[in-house]
Write an enzyme that holds these catalytic residues in place. Structure first.
Site, PDB file in Angstrom:
ATOM      1  N   LYS A 110       0.832  -1.205   0.000  1.00  0.00           N
ATOM      2  CA  LYS A 110       0.000   0.000   0.000  1.00  0.00           C
ATOM      3  C   LYS A 110       0.865   1.254   0.000  1.00  0.00           C
ATOM      4  CE  LYS A 110      -3.809  -2.279   2.425  1.00  0.00           C
ATOM      5  NZ  LYS A 110      -4.554  -2.409   3.687  1.00  0.00           N
ATOM      6  N   GLN A 129      -4.663  -1.330   9.695  1.00  0.00           N
ATOM      7  CA  GLN A 129      -4.476  -2.668   9.159  1.00  0.00           C
ATOM      8  C   GLN A 129      -4.971  -3.725  10.148  1.00  0.00           C
ATOM      9  OE1 GLN A 129      -3.436  -3.466   6.050  1.00  0.00           O
ATOM     10  NE2 GLN A 129      -3.927  -5.566   6.579  1.00  0.00           N
ATOM     11  N   ASP A 132     -11.400   2.695   3.313  1.00  0.00           N
ATOM     12  CA  ASP A 132     -11.680   1.259   3.163  1.00  0.00           C
ATOM     13  C   ASP A 132     -13.161   1.020   2.874  1.00  0.00           C
ATOM     14  OD1 ASP A 132      -9.660  -0.629   3.095  1.00  0.00           O
ATOM     15  OD2 ASP A 132      -9.339  -0.616   5.259  1.00  0.00           O
TER      16      ASP A 132
END
Length: 297
Positions: A54, A98, A121
């Site tokens: 990422k 995460q 997200d």
């Protein structure tokens, strides 16, 4: 005749080039760039690897990227305070925590603490509610479902009026993509059936599908006789089924019997190299969208 392979790796490169142009526009127009913070708690090897991808992608696009590594023993209160700090930081447009988190931290509480306007997200209940409403109410599409929809649309598969069957009802993939495919607009207007472990005769449902999306987490679940000839098959499953000692890498399998299925389907995604590369790409797209929303409200 074997199926056309829908390469997420190739499509990722095309979309990232488009996103790079957007970042350039934002920089020239507003004198800033999209800001993304990734919060990693502990040092889970899989999480470290995924976060690294990422960060690498964000850096390649010219983002203001912060990797905020926190110790395994950070308290829940400390993590929530950190998120609140980034919620109030105008240079940050996207916040990513995460998963998985250590057991002493409530992951749901943490995800809900992220401002819906920075939830790139797309997991916050406010954003999921907006997704259900559809249209202009939508802020961020969940990343994996958004990647699936892009794969379908950009591969030239017609969705309007199509019979879509989604195998799997997770909050991360199954439920959102079922809603998205049934919405009005680009990549939607389909007739959608959502099936799962409680459904009778999964094979019969799958055989009706013009577009079959499989996110069950069961290696090789879908056999070739479950596939409608000429249909588009999107395999979301990434299952570790072994380990290659020569390459020191895991052996991955999708939820579809790929080699057999490609003799029946019209188009199909591989595993790896299909849906996987698109998820991080859509995270970047959501971050840029958030930047636009904050810069020109």
């Amino acid at each position: 005749m074997t199926a056309e392979i829908i390469s997420g790796t190739a499509m990722r490169a095309t979309i990232l080039a488009e996103l790079h142009d957007e970042v350039t526009t934002i920089r020239s127009r507003y004198g800033c760039v999209p800001g993304l913070v990734t919060i990693l708690v502990g040092n889970n090897p899989a999480s470290v690897s995924y976060v690294s991808l990422k960060i690498k992608t964000a850096d390649s696009l010219g983002f203001h990227e912060i990797q905020d590594n926190q110790p395994e023993d950070i308290t829940e209160a400390e993590l929530l305070a950190l998120i609140n700090r980034y919620n109030n930081d105008p240079s940050i447009h996207g916040i990513l925590v995460q998963l998985p988190l250590p057991r002493h931290i409530d992951a749901t509480k943490v995800l809900y603490a992220i401002s819906p306007e920075k939830d790139v997200d797309g997991f916050h209940p406010v954003n999921l509610g907006r997704l259900l409403i559809g249209g202009k109410a939508v802020n961020f599409l969940p990343c994996t479902p958004a990647g699936i929809q892009e794969l379908i649309v950009r591969s030239g598969t017609e969705t309007s009026g199509a019979e879509v069957v989604v195998v799997g009802r997770s909050n991360i993939v199954g439920k959102p993509i079922a809603v998205m495919m049934g919405q009005k607009g680009r990549g939607g207007n389909a007739t959608v059936t959502l099936v799962h472990t409680g459904s009778r005769d999964l094979g019969a449902h799958c055989r009706r599908a013009d577009i079959l999306i499989v996110a069950a987490g069961v290696p090789g679940l879908v056999k070739p006789d479950w596939i409608k000839p000429g249909s588009t098959v999107i395999d979301v499953g990434v299952n570790r089924v072994g380990f290659n000692e020569d390459t020191s890498k895991p052996i991955l399998s999708g939820d579809v019997d790929f080699e057999a299925a490609r003799q029946v389907a019209g188009k199909i995604t591989p595993v790896p190299g299909g849906v996987g590369p698109m998820t991080i790409t859509m995270l970047m797209k959501n971050t840029i969208r958030s930047a636009w929303m904050h810069l020109r409200p």
